[in-house]
Design a protein around this motif. Sequence first.
Motif, PDB file in Angstrom:
ATOM      1  N   ILE A 190     -11.687   4.086  -6.814  1.00  0.00           N
ATOM      2  CA  ILE A 190     -10.257   3.801  -6.902  1.00  0.00           C
ATOM      3  C   ILE A 190      -9.407   4.958  -6.393  1.00  0.00           C
ATOM      4  CG2 ILE A 190     -10.048   4.627  -9.277  1.00  0.00           C
ATOM      5  CD1 ILE A 190      -8.176   1.666  -7.638  1.00  0.00           C
ATOM      6  N   THR A 191      -9.946   6.163  -6.419  1.00  0.00           N
ATOM      7  CA  THR A 191      -9.160   7.320  -5.946  1.00  0.00           C
ATOM      8  C   THR A 191      -8.977   7.293  -4.430  1.00  0.00           C
ATOM      9  OG1 THR A 191     -11.097   8.759  -5.704  1.00  0.00           O
ATOM     10  CG2 THR A 191      -9.996   8.730  -7.858  1.00  0.00           C
ATOM     11  N   THR A 192      -9.747   6.432  -3.739  1.00  0.00           N
ATOM     12  CA  THR A 192      -9.597   6.329  -2.288  1.00  0.00           C
ATOM     13  C   THR A 192      -8.616   5.227  -1.891  1.00  0.00           C
ATOM     14  OG1 THR A 192     -11.405   4.719  -2.003  1.00  0.00           O
ATOM     15  CG2 THR A 192     -11.994   7.066  -2.026  1.00  0.00           C
ATOM     16  N   ALA A 193      -8.171   4.446  -2.862  1.00  0.00           N
ATOM     17  CA  ALA A 193      -7.258   3.337  -2.563  1.00  0.00           C
ATOM     18  C   ALA A 193      -5.869   3.850  -2.221  1.00  0.00           C
ATOM     19  CB  ALA A 193      -7.186   2.391  -3.760  1.00  0.00           C
ATOM     20  N   LYS A 194      -5.131   3.032  -1.483  1.00  0.00           N
ATOM     21  CA  LYS A 194      -3.766   3.373  -1.109  1.00  0.00           C
ATOM     22  C   LYS A 194      -2.794   2.400  -1.767  1.00  0.00           C
ATOM     23  CE  LYS A 194      -5.178   5.363   3.319  1.00  0.00           C
ATOM     24  NZ  LYS A 194      -5.011   5.331   4.791  1.00  0.00           N
ATOM     25  N   PHE A 195      -1.613   2.907  -2.079  1.00  0.00           N
ATOM     26  CA  PHE A 195      -0.607   2.110  -2.777  1.00  0.00           C
ATOM     27  C   PHE A 195       0.718   2.149  -2.022  1.00  0.00           C
ATOM     28  CE2 PHE A 195      -3.752   3.146  -5.912  1.00  0.00           C
ATOM     29  CZ  PHE A 195      -3.801   2.057  -6.772  1.00  0.00           C
ATOM     30  N   SER A 196       1.458   1.061  -2.142  1.00  0.00           N
ATOM     31  CA  SER A 196       2.798   0.995  -1.569  1.00  0.00           C
ATOM     32  C   SER A 196       3.803   1.584  -2.554  1.00  0.00           C
ATOM     33  CB  SER A 196       3.150  -0.467  -1.269  1.00  0.00           C
ATOM     34  OG  SER A 196       4.489  -0.595  -0.868  1.00  0.00           O
ATOM     35  N   ASP A 197       5.018   1.802  -2.086  1.00  0.00           N
ATOM     36  CA  ASP A 197       6.064   2.293  -2.984  1.00  0.00           C
ATOM     37  C   ASP A 197       6.818   1.146  -3.654  1.00  0.00           C
ATOM     38  OD1 ASP A 197       7.420   1.303  -0.835  1.00  0.00           O
ATOM     39  OD2 ASP A 197       8.536   3.141  -0.374  1.00  0.00           O
ATOM     40  N   LYS A 198       6.361  -0.097  -3.407  1.00  0.00           N
ATOM     41  CA  LYS A 198       6.972  -1.260  -4.059  1.00  0.00           C
ATOM     42  C   LYS A 198       5.939  -2.372  -4.171  1.00  0.00           C
ATOM     43  CE  LYS A 198       8.924  -3.213   0.228  1.00  0.00           C
ATOM     44  NZ  LYS A 198       8.252  -2.285   1.138  1.00  0.00           N
ATOM     45  N   ASN A 199       6.239  -3.383  -4.973  1.00  0.00           N
ATOM     46  CA  ASN A 199       5.336  -4.523  -5.125  1.00  0.00           C
ATOM     47  C   ASN A 199       5.240  -5.291  -3.811  1.00  0.00           C
ATOM     48  OD1 ASN A 199       4.967  -3.903  -7.815  1.00  0.00           O
ATOM     49  ND2 ASN A 199       6.509  -5.356  -8.541  1.00  0.00           N
ATOM     50  N   GLU A 200       4.008  -5.602  -3.401  1.00  0.00           N
ATOM     51  CA  GLU A 200       3.798  -6.312  -2.149  1.00  0.00           C
ATOM     52  C   GLU A 200       2.595  -7.239  -2.239  1.00  0.00           C
ATOM     53  OE1 GLU A 200       4.026  -4.280   1.629  1.00  0.00           O
ATOM     54  OE2 GLU A 200       4.905  -2.519   0.665  1.00  0.00           O
ATOM     55  N   TYR A 201       2.546  -8.171  -1.289  1.00  0.00           N
ATOM     56  CA  TYR A 201       1.424  -9.096  -1.134  1.00  0.00           C
ATOM     57  C   TYR A 201       0.142  -8.302  -0.937  1.00  0.00           C
ATOM     58  CZ  TYR A 201      -0.996 -13.196   0.924  1.00  0.00           C
ATOM     59  OH  TYR A 201      -1.850 -14.226   1.203  1.00  0.00           O
ATOM     60  N   SER A 202      -0.882  -8.610  -1.731  1.00  0.00           N
ATOM     61  CA  SER A 202      -2.110  -7.816  -1.692  1.00  0.00           C
ATOM     62  C   SER A 202      -3.353  -8.691  -1.605  1.00  0.00           C
ATOM     63  CB  SER A 202      -2.203  -6.932  -2.939  1.00  0.00           C
ATOM     64  OG  SER A 202      -3.445  -6.277  -3.000  1.00  0.00           O
ATOM     65  N   ASN A 203      -4.072  -8.582  -0.492  1.00  0.00           N
ATOM     66  CA  ASN A 203      -5.353  -9.275  -0.360  1.00  0.00           C
ATOM     67  C   ASN A 203      -6.392  -8.721  -1.330  1.00  0.00           C
ATOM     68  OD1 ASN A 203      -4.829 -11.185   1.705  1.00  0.00           O
ATOM     69  ND2 ASN A 203      -4.971  -9.601   3.265  1.00  0.00           N
ATOM     70  N   ASP A 204      -6.468  -7.397  -1.421  1.00  0.00           N
ATOM     71  CA  ASP A 204      -7.512  -6.793  -2.243  1.00  0.00           C
ATOM     72  C   ASP A 204      -7.350  -7.089  -3.729  1.00  0.00           C
ATOM     73  OD1 ASP A 204      -8.923  -5.801  -0.159  1.00  0.00           O
ATOM     74  OD2 ASP A 204      -8.243  -3.742  -0.334  1.00  0.00           O
ATOM     75  N   MET A 205      -6.128  -7.339  -4.176  1.00  0.00           N
ATOM     76  CA  MET A 205      -5.935  -7.694  -5.582  1.00  0.00           C
ATOM     77  C   MET A 205      -6.632  -9.015  -5.888  1.00  0.00           C
ATOM     78  SD  MET A 205      -4.914  -6.745  -8.454  1.00  0.00           S
ATOM     79  CE  MET A 205      -3.993  -5.267  -7.994  1.00  0.00           C
ATOM     80  N   TYR A 206      -6.578  -9.969  -4.950  1.00  0.00           N
ATOM     81  CA  TYR A 206      -7.273 -11.240  -5.147  1.00  0.00           C
ATOM     82  C   TYR A 206      -8.792 -11.057  -5.094  1.00  0.00           C
ATOM     83  CZ  TYR A 206      -3.631 -14.703  -5.745  1.00  0.00           C
ATOM     84  OH  TYR A 206      -2.624 -15.469  -6.284  1.00  0.00           O
ATOM     85  N   SER A 207      -9.259 -10.076  -4.315  1.00  0.00           N
ATOM     86  CA  SER A 207     -10.694  -9.783  -4.314  1.00  0.00           C
ATOM     87  C   SER A 207     -11.140  -9.299  -5.686  1.00  0.00           C
ATOM     88  CB  SER A 207     -11.015  -8.722  -3.252  1.00  0.00           C
ATOM     89  OG  SER A 207     -10.694  -9.193  -1.959  1.00  0.00           O
ATOM     90  N   LEU A 208     -10.307  -8.487  -6.330  1.00  0.00           N
ATOM     91  CA  LEU A 208     -10.627  -8.010  -7.680  1.00  0.00           C
ATOM     92  C   LEU A 208     -10.580  -9.156  -8.692  1.00  0.00           C
ATOM     93  CD1 LEU A 208      -8.769  -4.567  -7.866  1.00  0.00           C
ATOM     94  CD2 LEU A 208     -11.090  -5.082  -7.081  1.00  0.00           C
ATOM     95  N   LEU A 209      -9.658 -10.098  -8.508  1.00  0.00           N
ATOM     96  CA  LEU A 209      -9.607 -11.257  -9.403  1.00  0.00           C
ATOM     97  C   LEU A 209     -10.907 -12.069  -9.297  1.00  0.00           C
ATOM     98  CD1 LEU A 209      -5.931 -12.463  -8.894  1.00  0.00           C
ATOM     99  CD2 LEU A 209      -6.901 -11.400 -10.941  1.00  0.00           C
ATOM    100  N   GLY A 210     -11.490 -12.099  -8.097  1.00  0.00           N
ATOM    101  CA  GLY A 210     -12.770 -12.783  -7.931  1.00  0.00           C
ATOM    102  C   GLY A 210     -13.859 -12.161  -8.774  1.00  0.00           C
ATOM    103  N   LEU A 211     -13.855 -10.839  -8.887  1.00  0.00           N
ATOM    104  CA  LEU A 211     -14.836 -10.152  -9.733  1.00  0.00           C
ATOM    105  C   LEU A 211     -14.644 -10.538 -11.198  1.00  0.00           C
ATOM    106  CD1 LEU A 211     -14.794  -6.534  -8.224  1.00  0.00           C
ATOM    107  CD2 LEU A 211     -16.344  -8.429  -7.673  1.00  0.00           C
ATOM    108  N   ILE A 212     -13.404 -10.647 -11.624  1.00  0.00           N
ATOM    109  CA  ILE A 212     -13.123 -11.023 -13.013  1.00  0.00           C
ATOM    110  C   ILE A 212     -13.582 -12.452 -13.284  1.00  0.00           C
ATOM    111  CG2 ILE A 212     -11.265 -11.443 -14.683  1.00  0.00           C
ATOM    112  CD1 ILE A 212      -9.766  -9.089 -13.391  1.00  0.00           C
ATOM    113  N   ILE A 213     -13.357 -13.350 -12.328  1.00  0.00           N
ATOM    114  CA  ILE A 213     -13.833 -14.727 -12.478  1.00  0.00           C
ATOM    115  C   ILE A 213     -15.342 -14.744 -12.659  1.00  0.00           C
ATOM    116  CG2 ILE A 213     -14.134 -16.917 -11.236  1.00  0.00           C
ATOM    117  CD1 ILE A 213     -11.317 -16.391 -10.015  1.00  0.00           C
ATOM    118  N   GLU A 214     -16.056 -13.924 -11.905  1.00  0.00           N
ATOM    119  CA  GLU A 214     -17.509 -13.841 -12.057  1.00  0.00           C
ATOM    120  C   GLU A 214     -17.907 -13.375 -13.447  1.00  0.00           C
ATOM    121  OE1 GLU A 214     -19.190 -12.996  -7.558  1.00  0.00           O
ATOM    122  OE2 GLU A 214     -19.341 -11.427  -9.068  1.00  0.00           O
ATOM    123  N   ASP A 215     -17.268 -12.292 -13.916  1.00  0.00           N
ATOM    124  CA  ASP A 215     -17.649 -11.705 -15.200  1.00  0.00           C
ATOM    125  C   ASP A 215     -17.349 -12.641 -16.366  1.00  0.00           C
ATOM    126  OD1 ASP A 215     -18.438  -9.482 -13.805  1.00  0.00           O
ATOM    127  OD2 ASP A 215     -16.632  -8.316 -14.219  1.00  0.00           O
TER     128      ASP A 215
END
Length: 366
Positions: A150-175
């Motif tokens: 997570i320390t290698t991830a990059k963040f915007s200065d405001k809320n924005e559309y995020s593909n990778d956030m949905y990838s993380l939601l997929g992991l939660i669905i699995e668990d």
Amino acid sequence: MRNQKIDSIDCWLSALQRDTDVAGLSVCIRGNEGVIFNKAYGVHDKISGAPLKKDAIFPVASQTKTFTAVALLKLVLNSKISLEDKLVTHLPQFSHPLLDQVTLRDALSHQTRFVPGFSGEDDAASFSTPLLGDDDGASLSTDELRALDITTAKFSDKNEYSNDMYSLLGLIIEDVSGMPYREYVRKEVIEKHNLGEIYTGLDDVPKPKRTRIPVGYSHGEEAPFYDFGGEMPCGGFLATPEAITNFYHALFSGQILPPATVKLMTTAINDTYGLGVFSMPCKTGAVMGHNGSLAGQVCVTAHDAHHGLTVAVTRTSNDFDEDSSEEHRKKDQISDPERILCKVFETLLEGSARTGRGPAKKQGCR
């Protein structure tokens, strides 16, 4: 009257595809009684010149996010999870000052600053493999996604559309479900509701059917086919036009989720975006659905709840960028799938109480 309107739409689409040099164009219209219109224009690929067929299997790109949202909401309905759960409660390895307070509701509605996240500067798919390449490919696996720092991830200065956030939601669905993401969606959404030819990735498409996947083009060149791997939940599904309209029509008609949950999905949180779907303004009124874009392809599907109509549009050319010529910009705008989608709704609903317009005039095809 409906047949006359369909004839008008057919003639217009045929001329539009020809005049804008779009490689392929597909439009499917579904009403409460089933498919009203389903037709393809242009070619499957430029080398063979074979015509694009109405049963083509298209990547649906970010329309996959709606499936991910539906899968998560099914777990909510079964009291397995809550929209108010913190993301890091389920994925503690991604604890970060800018993620620790993010809820699953926030993640679904893009109320986070996790952009571009892990995917690079454009928050797009990180890996691609040739269309008929090895099933194993070279994409990021779910295990590799879970192990990202997570320390290698990059963040915007405001809320924005995020593909990778949905990838993380997929992991939660699995668990939470105890099943691989793709298996859960296939079983609990696609098969359970008899949605038809919707595939949870290229390797889910039977090899004999892969010849039905058209070639996409970017600036006249064949575009790579994206294999999303572990990032599948943000944009890796494929479907026929008939099947993708079946999904959105069933969803917004309350056949997949209860009406109260559908209302929750369609309530805008982030401007026009709700939970895995967003509102698109047409002259006939707002319609609800999702779009998608990959190298070589742009698509959109939306539903008009007032009239029980669902329209899907796919274009197998994606030529617009900041360096495009004025001529290409104009052609891109004319053949933009969201513009086509709204024009189809406007033609179908001419003369209705909602538009107050007169009946459509039949136009001859050139």
